[in-house]
Design a protein around this motif. Sequence first.
Motif, short mmCIF file in Angstrom:
data_model
loop_
_atom_site.label_atom_id
_atom_site.label_comp_id
_atom_site.label_asym_id
_atom_site.label_seq_id
_atom_site.Cartn_x
_atom_site.Cartn_y
_atom_site.Cartn_z
N ILE A 93 1.01 -0.43 -0.31
CA ILE A 93 0.14 0.24 -0.14
C ILE A 93 1.06 0.65 0.23
CG2 ILE A 93 -1.72 0.70 1.20
CD1 ILE A 93 -2.50 -1.74 3.08
N GLY A 94 0.38 2.06 -1.00
CA GLY A 94 1.77 2.93 -1.19
C GLY A 94 0.97 4.44 -1.33
N THR B 296 7.26 1.45 4.07
CA THR B 296 7.97 1.99 3.08
C THR B 296 8.14 3.49 2.33
OG1 THR B 296 7.63 -0.06 1.29
CG2 THR B 296 8.63 1.60 -0.12
N SER B 297 6.82 3.88 2.64
CA SER B 297 6.67 4.67 1.96
C SER B 297 6.93 6.13 3.41
CB SER B 297 4.83 5.59 2.02
OG SER B 297 4.81 5.09 1.54
N GLY C 187 14.89 4.99 -6.69
CA GLY C 187 15.34 3.66 -8.41
C GLY C 187 14.62 2.78 -8.31
N ALA C 188 14.03 1.90 -6.82
CA ALA C 188 13.24 0.83 -7.06
C ALA C 188 11.96 0.94 -7.78
CB ALA C 188 13.19 0.54 -5.86
N GLY C 189 12.25 -0.25 -8.69
CA GLY C 189 10.44 -0.71 -9.49
C GLY C 189 10.09 -1.59 -9.07
N GLU C 190 8.46 -1.78 -9.23
CA GLU C 190 7.33 -3.10 -8.07
C GLU C 190 8.53 -4.39 -8.15
OE1 GLU C 190 6.51 -3.54 -12.43
OE2 GLU C 190 7.50 -1.49 -11.15
N ALA D 297 5.60 -1.70 -3.40
CA ALA D 297 5.03 -0.51 -3.83
C ALA D 297 5.90 0.62 -3.70
CB ALA D 297 3.31 0.13 -2.76
N ALA D 298 7.47 0.51 -4.10
CA ALA D 298 8.46 1.23 -3.30
C ALA D 298 8.23 2.87 -4.31
CB ALA D 298 10.19 0.72 -4.16
#
Length: 355
Positions: free
Chosen positions: A219-220, A240-241, A260-263, A328-329
């Motif tokens: 959840i982001g 993470t948020s 710089g991260a993706g899912e 969800a980064a």
Amino acid sequence: MAVRTALTERLGLELPIVQAPMAGVATPALAAAVSNAGGLGSLGSATLDAEALAGQIAEAGSLTQRPFNVNFFCHERPQDDQARTAAFRARLAGYYAEENLAAVPDPGESYLPFDEARLAVVLEARPAVVSFHFGLPRAEWLATIREAGCLTLATATTVEEARALEAAGIEVIVAQGWEAGGHRGTFRTPFERAQVGTLALVPQVVDAVACPVVAAGGIGDGRGIAAVLTLGAAAAQLGTSFVAAAESAAPALYRAALAGAGEADTRVTRLFTGRPARALVARYVAEMTPHETEVPDYPLPGPMVRPLTEAGLKRGVPDFHPLWSGQAARLARAEPAAAIVARLGRETEAALHRR
């Protein structure tokens, strides 16, 4: 935002938003800022002895008059398998030589289970909320905490675990989906059967228990919060948020990796602590994943890996850092915590009104 739930009513929250505890990253300033903004801030206390715990609770209490959560780990003391420890030590030796470090240290307990000393601090401080990960403490300790007026939360990764927690007297269940960053809270179900996604897990837990449910994992933003509220959750927990928040203790290299991260850039790994936890994939995780069976039991690997983490910090590289992160980064924003909470509230209201 006008959404009211059983949890917001019980604690007087303005928003159904919980900041995940995140031991080592969450600070008293972060917890207080989230609580002051209308959510529920949290302290991750699993690495603190009783004196440090009392200090953090006092510091957070000096910064907010609103409720905040104090989180603990509940795990059995490990047995050191000397053969596995030797194999893991041999794997780490090459990295130690590369970083010009001395011999790999002995295993140890960097994460501390809830015990009588921490119970005494809780009963003295009486935080509004006390939560547990990896199961529960002794039944008599839990009863004493409730009698002291603290609301109790605990993590479940399956319906079976949620039912067990409610039967033991836990008042709010945190349903942790597979997408979540950090340590998996699995304690009763075999790990391989506890890999349920958040949107599948939450409504099933809501149907299975009578107590309020907090949704966690992937959840982001406000769209995710609105989704889990629609599924019956009383709040959403985000970690993470808040790693990206100005008040978190995350170092610059961690923040840069997160930005710089993706899912698809995370993996659940035992390589840092011995227990499954979701993190961004940096060099150590990428290279050592084939050797996870050699990792000692939780939490023994911590002191063995930490010198590498510290060496990487000095060089400014994330190679050996535990970059805990959910899937969800990409949605995280580098803002003060109060701005994050306010934005999440606006996004949630907008998403609910679009239905």
